[in-house]
Scaffold this active site. Structure first.
Site, PDB file in Angstrom:
ATOM      1  CE  LYS A 178       0.027   7.169   6.396  1.00 40.69           C
ATOM      2  NZ  LYS A 178      -1.169   7.901   6.006  1.00 40.69           N
ATOM      3  CG  PHE A 237      -1.815   1.266   1.184  1.00 42.19           C
ATOM      4  CD1 PHE A 237      -2.961   1.286   0.402  1.00 42.19           C
ATOM      5  CD2 PHE A 237      -1.489   2.404   1.900  1.00 42.19           C
ATOM      6  CE1 PHE A 237      -3.772   2.413   0.346  1.00 42.19           C
ATOM      7  CE2 PHE A 237      -2.286   3.539   1.856  1.00 42.19           C
ATOM      8  CZ  PHE A 237      -3.429   3.542   1.070  1.00 42.19           C
ATOM      9  CG  ASP A 278       6.035   3.872   1.529  1.00 43.36           C
ATOM     10  OD1 ASP A 278       6.019   4.589   2.549  1.00 43.36           O
ATOM     11  OD2 ASP A 278       5.046   3.757   0.783  1.00 43.36           O
TER      12      ASP A 278
END
Length: 413
Positions: A261, A147, A232
């Site tokens: 984030k 994801f 990531d």
């Protein structure tokens, strides 16, 4: 099991969202109006322990005083200049982030998926201009169950049908292999391969931790075969996994970090690609950009985030309290109510025994006990509380979780 909003006031607020907002999320039926530390408060004054942290964007807790101070100071000065001009907070931020990552250059963006797109462009550009891959032939190896966001390019290499359906045609240039299988990565590399892109821990998939030694093997393979290793760390990084970066768990340094984030402290969207000059130095003016990317307000907050991570205290809290959390949930496995519990720092994935119902139903039960967590893929509950959570609060969450599972088991009987 469904759960209605607790009051008419919250019901009205939810109906407004459902009427006028596109239905691209399925939230729990609670309307948050305030937050502080590990707690969020709904419209009617009920307080919950936040065990999602906005998918790790609020790693340092809601309203961390150091981050609010940095935001407020910058807010009164200048918030946006675009990259047409230099801004005072930009230089200190990129210098500090490069140092944190042990790299030479930083390219700031806004959202996580923007940073992923940027890393893909950087890898292809490096492949064509440095490695000598023929134009249009660059390949990037990705993992099954990944994801990385939901843009058209990124869903092109997802195997989640919900993310992909009705969005074809898809972007070519990606090769998918099983997550955790280093040999499959090596077998997939050919002369046109420019990078291996992966999450060191797959968050959206349910906090899937790869086999021990996987990251080390990927580092060795990519270095030997002359391709970029791109990590990531948008969800896994900045303390969540019990280390500054999840790659640190095996002492591995990738060629490229993708961050987001928590980098914005839960206040501003802020993401970045961090690499050495031989990769990011290939970008020239006009070839990539963002009006808000690296804006002064986000950079000021980002610098404060990096400072918070400097002592290592939050990373250690994540590691120690995560182990406490995991140990506390052992009764779920002993009773057969959960089939697996995976943990990396203060990040846990709990697979619900399907005989008890769905993960979302357990999340409803937790919400009734004033704990907010989120389901994924139908059967997994994700726990990711802010790193400032205390031992007592961990124990409260554990107790409520065991009770929620026990209630579900009793109802089944």
């Amino acid at each position: 099991m469904a759960l209605e909003p607790r009051t008419e006031r919250q019901k009205a607020a939810i109906e407004e969202v459902e009427t006028y907002g596109a239905h691209n999320y399925s939230p729990l039926p609670v309307v948050i109006s305030a937050a502080k530390g590990v707690h969020v408060t709904d419209l009617d004054g009920t307080t919950y322990i936040d065990c999602l942290s906005a998918y790790s964007a609020v790693n340092f807790g809601h309203g961390h005083p150091a981050l609010l101070a940095a935001a407020e100071a910058q807010l009164a000065r200048v918030t946006l200049t675009s990259r047409a001009f230099y801004s005072e907070p930009f230089g200190p931020f990129v210098k500090a982030l490069a140092a944190l990552c042990g790299k030479e250059m930083v390219l700031p963006m806004n959202t996580g998926v923007e940073a992923v797109e940027t890393a893909i462009k950087a890898a292809r550009k490096w492949g064509y201009e440095s490695k000598g891959v023929a134009e249009g032939r660059a390949k990037i190896i990705v993992m099954e169950g990944n994801f990385h966001g939901r843009t058209t390019t990124v869903i092109s290499f997802s195997n989640d049908p919900e993310a992909r359906k009705s969005y074809a045609p898809y972007t070519p240039g990606f090769v998918q292999v099983p997550f955790g299988d280093a040999d499959a990565i090596e077998d997939a590399i050919d002369d046109d391969t420019v990078a291996v892109l992966f999450e060191p821990i797959q968050g959206e998939a349910g906090v899937i931790v790869p086999p021990e030694g996987f990251l080390t093997k990927v580092r060795e393979i990519t270095r030997r075969r002359g391709v970029l290793m791109i990590a990531d760390e948008i969800q896994a990084g900045l303390g969540r996994s019990g280390a500054t970066f999840a790659c640190d768990r095996e002492g591995v340094v990738p060629d490229v970090y993708i961050l987001g984030k928590a980098l914005g402290g839960g206040i501003m969207p802020l993401s970045a690609v961090v690499a050495d000059r031989d990769v990011l130095g290939l970008f020239q003016p006009g070839q990539h950009g963002s009006t808000f990317g690296g804006n002064p307000l986000a950079c000021a907050i980002g610098s404060a985030v990096i400072e918070l991570l400097g002592s290592g205290e939050l990373q250690e809290r994540s590691r120690v309290l995560g182990e406490r959390f995991r140990a506390g949930l052992q009764p779920l496995l002993d009773a057969g109510w959960a089939t697996e519990v995976r943990q990396a720092g203060l990040w846990l994935g709990v697979d619900v025994n399907p005989d008890l119902g769905t993960a979302k139903e357990i999340c409803y039960r937790l919400m009734e006990r004033e704990v907010l967590a989120k389901d994924t893929h139908g059967h997994t509950i994700r726990f990711a509380p802010p790193l400032v959570i205390t031992e007592d609060q961990i124990d409260q969450v554990v107790a409520h979780t065991i009770t929620a599972f026990e209630q579900a088991a009793t109802q089944v009987r």
